[in-house]
Design a protein around this motif. Structure first.
Motif, mmCIF file in Angstrom:
data_model
loop_
_atom_site.group_PDB
_atom_site.id
_atom_site.type_symbol
_atom_site.label_atom_id
_atom_site.label_comp_id
_atom_site.label_asym_id
_atom_site.label_seq_id
_atom_site.Cartn_x
_atom_site.Cartn_y
_atom_site.Cartn_z
ATOM 1 N N UNK A 324 13.182 23.773 24.329
ATOM 2 C CA UNK A 324 11.835 23.220 24.460
ATOM 3 C C UNK A 324 11.879 21.823 25.066
ATOM 4 N N UNK A 325 12.857 21.028 24.672
ATOM 5 C CA UNK A 325 12.998 19.701 25.267
ATOM 6 C C UNK A 325 13.311 19.797 26.761
ATOM 7 N N UNK A 326 14.096 20.789 27.139
ATOM 8 C CA UNK A 326 14.396 20.971 28.556
ATOM 9 C C UNK A 326 13.117 21.277 29.335
ATOM 10 N N UNK A 327 12.254 22.112 28.758
ATOM 11 C CA UNK A 327 10.960 22.382 29.386
ATOM 12 C C UNK A 327 10.103 21.123 29.458
ATOM 13 N N UNK A 328 10.123 20.345 28.368
ATOM 14 C CA UNK A 328 9.316 19.130 28.320
ATOM 15 C C UNK A 328 9.742 18.142 29.399
ATOM 16 N N UNK A 329 11.047 17.960 29.550
ATOM 17 C CA UNK A 329 11.553 17.038 30.570
ATOM 18 C C UNK A 329 11.194 17.534 31.968
ATOM 19 N N UNK A 330 11.153 18.836 32.154
ATOM 20 C CA UNK A 330 10.765 19.401 33.454
ATOM 21 C C UNK A 330 9.277 19.181 33.719
ATOM 22 N N UNK A 331 8.443 19.405 32.694
ATOM 23 C CA UNK A 331 6.991 19.282 32.856
ATOM 24 C C UNK A 331 6.565 17.830 32.928
ATOM 25 N N UNK A 332 7.184 16.994 32.114
ATOM 26 C CA UNK A 332 6.789 15.583 32.021
ATOM 27 C C UNK A 332 8.047 14.722 31.923
ATOM 28 N N UNK A 333 8.685 14.441 33.061
ATOM 29 C CA UNK A 333 9.943 13.679 33.040
ATOM 30 C C UNK A 333 9.782 12.313 32.366
ATOM 31 N N UNK A 334 10.714 11.997 31.479
ATOM 32 C CA UNK A 334 10.664 10.744 30.735
ATOM 33 C C UNK A 334 12.046 10.455 30.174
ATOM 34 N N UNK A 335 12.543 9.221 30.309
ATOM 35 C CA UNK A 335 13.852 8.902 29.728
ATOM 36 C C UNK A 335 13.869 9.017 28.214
ATOM 37 N N UNK A 336 12.717 8.749 27.566
ATOM 38 C CA UNK A 336 12.662 8.882 26.109
ATOM 39 C C UNK A 336 12.765 10.348 25.706
ATOM 40 N N UNK A 337 12.054 11.234 26.440
ATOM 41 C CA UNK A 337 12.157 12.667 26.155
ATOM 42 C C UNK A 337 13.583 13.162 26.392
ATOM 43 N N UNK A 338 14.232 12.646 27.438
ATOM 44 C CA UNK A 338 15.610 13.036 27.713
ATOM 45 C C UNK A 338 16.542 12.560 26.590
#
Length: 419
Positions: A324-338
């Motif tokens: 899910x985090x991989x999808x999130x980083x793809x949809x909304x790139x963010x260093x914090x999400x990464x």
């Protein structure tokens, strides 16, 4: 009641009621900057009178009434009484204000909420994105410019300038304090959702000061989110944000230990989680999923649901969370999400895999002053047995944080990285 006790009561009431007072005044004077000044005037009067006369039975209403009286006096002094009266309503409305009754909302207002009206106005498209966020957090979140600066990872003077420019722009462009027409609501929604979640985040994990959490901010963000969900029931991301906030808010009681210190997620007693909020959050997530593909907030809610559905940290579906985090980083790139993805990957596939991701983030300028970066790196290093490096990372995290509880937590890990 002593002066100090009265002042503490005034400050507590102000934290809860300031957004409503400013929102109500803004509707009367149609000027956000002036509304904030009038609200501050009412606060000064309360600080003078309440220690002498006692705290009124309904302190929020007292602040609102005092501020409204000052607004009406100001309109009269400026010799614009008749013109302003035509803008805000008929004589009957003014008599209602003077008689200590709330002004009835305009019949075409689909929400009937001064705070939400103020929120959409502060997110007006005439303002740049950073101005919308800073102004709204100041007016509705009750945050200082310093707290906003730390939330945005920018210098404090920059935030002050953004707020001042935003107020001037709204006044110069004569932007009315009102809900946008239905065909414009969607265009402003993303900024509104971002601001609501930033307010919630400041309540969930205070950026600075003596408090680990500020539940009143979480409650206000939840209130705004629920109103938005009622206003825009077909918007998946609105329900996704509500789901995310509900699930995270369910942990508030468990985030603080008996000694008042912070308790991290994996160490929390899950019996203390508010099951009603968990259930409501999962239901909101289901509504978001039923409306289509999940956006950034819906994906974060799905990640939070992985924790909510697990009876213990060991039972958490870390592989699903990493995906899910991989999808999130793809949809909304963010260093914090990464960075958060690195935590999930480290739990699912081992600390070495998580550390690979973290090492790539050390060059990110946006994370240069972010205490969670060395904290996550320190935890992964400790799990790999590289204890001296872990101690140094936790020490660096303690030096970066502005929250006293978090600093104590990091210093404890610096002494005992495996603790």
């Amino acid at each position: 009641m002593g002066v100090d006790d009265a002042h503490r009561r005034v400050e507590a009431v102000w934290r809860i009621e300031s957004a409503r007072v400013i929102g109500g005044l803004a509707r009367i004077v149609n000027d956000i900057g002036l509304a904030e000044e009038l609200a501050q005037d009412a606060l000064v009067i309360a600080l003078e009178q309440w220690p002498v006369d006692g705290v009124p039975d309904n302190p929020g209403a007292w602040l609102m009434l005092t501020a409204k009286h000052r607004a009406i006096d100001l309109l009269r002094r400026r010799n614009t009484y008749e013109r302003k009266l035509e803008e805000v309503g008929r004589d009957l409305e003014l008599r209602r204000w003077a008689a200590e009754e709330e002004v009835e909302d305009a019949l075409d207002d689909p929400v009937g909420d001064d705070v939400l009206r103020l929120l959409f106005t502060a997110c007006h498209p005439v303002l740049p994105a950073e101005g919308r966020l800073a102004l709204t957090l100041r007016l509705l979140g009750g945050l200082t410019t310093g707290e906003i600066a730390r939330a945005f990872l920018v210098p404090e003077p920059t935030v002050g300038q953004r707020i001042s420019r935003a107020k001037r722009t709204l006044a110069d462009r004569r932007v009315r304090i009102e809900m946008p027409p239905p065909d414009e609501l969607g265009g402003r929604l993303s900024s509104v959702l971002e601001v609501v979640y930033l307010i919630f985040n400041e309540g969930y994990s205070a950026t600075a000061g003596h408090h680990w959490t500020r539940p009143s901010l979480c409650e206000e963000a939840l209130r705004l989110g629920r109103i938005l969900a009622g206003l825009m029931p077909d918007q998946a991301e609105v329900h996704g944000l509500v789901a995310l906030m509900e699930i995270q808010a369910s942990r508030l009681r468990a985030r603080t230990g008996a000694d008042g210190g912070p308790v991290l997620l994996l160490d929390q007693d899950r019996r203390l989680w508010d099951r009603l909020l968990v259930r409501r959050g999962l239901e909101s997530l289901e509504r978001a999923e039923a409306l289509g593909t999940l956006g950034p907030y819906g994906l974060q809610a799905a990640i939070a649901a992985c924790h909510a559905r697990a009876s213990s940290a060991d039972d958490t579906d870390w592989e699903r969370m990493a995906a899910l985090y991989r999808l999130l980083v793809h949809v909304s790139p963010s260093p914090v999400a990464e960075l958060n993805r690195a935590v999930a990957v480290g739990m699912a596939y081992g600390p070495a895999r998580g550390l690979e991701i973290v090492e790539r983030l050390t060059a990110e300028r946006a994370l240069a002053g972010y205490p969670q970066l060395p904290a996550v790196r320190g935890d992964l290093l400790a799990r790999l047995g590289r204890l001296d490096e872990a101690r140094a990372e936790f020490g660096r995290a303690a030096g970066l944080t502005r929250n006293e509880h978090e600093r104590v937590l990091f210093l404890a890990r610096a002494k005992d990285p495996e603790g």
